[in-house]
Design a protein around this motif. Structure first.
Motif, PDB file in Angstrom:
ATOM      1  N   HIS A 210       0.812  -1.219   0.000  1.00  0.00           N
ATOM      2  CA  HIS A 210       0.000   0.000   0.000  1.00  0.00           C
ATOM      3  C   HIS A 210       0.844   1.268   0.000  1.00  0.00           C
ATOM      4  O   HIS A 210       0.414   2.316   0.476  1.00  0.00           O
TER       5      HIS A 210
ATOM      6  N   ASP B 106      -1.241   3.985  -1.842  1.00  0.00           N
ATOM      7  CA  ASP B 106      -2.469   4.616  -1.325  1.00  0.00           C
ATOM      8  C   ASP B 106      -2.474   4.839   0.182  1.00  0.00           C
ATOM      9  O   ASP B 106      -3.472   5.332   0.728  1.00  0.00           O
TER      10      ASP B 106
ATOM     11  N   GLU C  93      -3.142   3.209   2.639  1.00  0.00           N
ATOM     12  CA  GLU C  93      -4.318   2.669   3.331  1.00  0.00           C
ATOM     13  C   GLU C  93      -3.869   2.052   4.655  1.00  0.00           C
ATOM     14  O   GLU C  93      -2.888   1.310   4.696  1.00  0.00           O
TER      15      GLU C  93
ATOM     16  N   SER D  27     -13.373   1.177   1.158  1.00  0.00           N
ATOM     17  CA  SER D  27     -12.072   1.389   0.514  1.00  0.00           C
ATOM     18  C   SER D  27     -11.662   0.188  -0.330  1.00  0.00           C
ATOM     19  O   SER D  27     -11.252   0.341  -1.489  1.00  0.00           O
TER      20      SER D  27
ATOM     21  N   ALA E  18      -9.437   7.864   1.242  1.00  0.00           N
ATOM     22  CA  ALA E  18      -9.925   6.890   0.251  1.00  0.00           C
ATOM     23  C   ALA E  18     -11.212   7.356  -0.417  1.00  0.00           C
ATOM     24  O   ALA E  18     -11.401   7.166  -1.621  1.00  0.00           O
TER      25      ALA E  18
END
Length: 257
Positions: free
Chosen positions: A28, A31, A33, A69, A112
């Motif tokens: 990740h 992103d 996350e 997400s 997100a």
């Protein structure tokens, strides 16, 4: 309609809860996350990284907004890389955009909800034509959501890729003058977003391919050698999950053209 299967199954992309957590930062890097707190979402992400996008979306949606997400990402990656029917692809992007608006209301500090809003609208715009999408006001929505994403998550490499695409597509379709005056699009800013994405996530095949595409669109033959070098680098990236494999394969396809 049943979703198509991921065409490159690989045991290397099948994670356990423990190996998923160990590999999470690398998986990740694009992103940022956070690792999921719920076991159901751990399973959803395991399905996602293995390329079972339908199961990932189903498990994520079953959890509700906290699972949006993974559902967004699974839906968008499937629509972008595997869905061949244009109507079905556009419908998936519309669904994600609508869910994102709900997520933004309930989780205003979750990047997100803003990133996937921008991504899905951007891909929808490419499907219906950028000029038509701009006339419908999508440009401002994409830009606002990307601005919000990088404000909430400055290290969000994928948002910088999307920002680079935003600048590139607008300048390509309406020109530098109108693009700059009406939509804040700037070629150099776009290129800088791609470079920022690569600095934040050096393993990204997507950042290289999209940067290459932008160079060809906006600079033509002048930057063709640099663009092809970027595609070659993207094709040589080592994929650690299904999404990355699809991006590497897309780069390989570009080199065959």
């Amino acid at each position: 309609m049943a979703w198509k299967q991921f065409p490159y199954p690989d045991n290397a992309y099948v994670y356990t809860p423990l190996s998923l957590e160990t590999s999470w930062q690398r998986l990740h890097a694009g992103d940022v996350e956070p690792f999921p707190a719920q076991a159901a979402l751990v399973q959803a992400w395991i399905a996602y990284h293995a390329g079972d996008f339908a199961r990932a979306a189903k498990l994520g949606l079953a959890v509700g907004v906290p699972g949006y997400s993974v559902a967004h990402k699974a839906s968008c990656m499937y629509a972008t890389h595997l869905e061949l029917d244009e109507g079905a692809r556009l419908a998936l992007f519309e669904e994600v955009a609508e869910r994102c608006e709900r997520q933004q209301a309930e989780q205003p500090d979750n990047p997100a909800g803003f990133y996937w809003h921008a991504f899905s609208l951007g891909r929808y715009a490419l499907g219906i034509s950028v000029v038509k999408a701009l006339a419908q006001g999508m440009g401002a929505k994409v830009r606002n959501s990307l601005n919000r994403t990088v404000t909430l998550a400055p290290l969000h490499a994928d948002a910088h890729i999307a920002f680079g695409i935003y600048h590139t597509e607008i300048i390509d379709k309406v020109g530098a003058l109108i693009g700059g005056l009406s939509y804040g699009a700037n070629k150099d800013d776009g290129f800088q977003h791609f470079r920022t994405a690569l600095a934040l996530n050096p393993a990204s095949a997507s950042a290289r391919s999209e940067y290459a595409r932008a160079l060809i669109m906006l600079e033509g033959n002048k930057k063709l050698a640099e663009a092809m070098a970027l595609y070659e680098q993207a094709a040589e990236c080592v994929a650690v999950d299904a999404k990355e494999r699809l991006e590497v394969e897309a780069a390989i396809d570009e080199l065959k053209k």
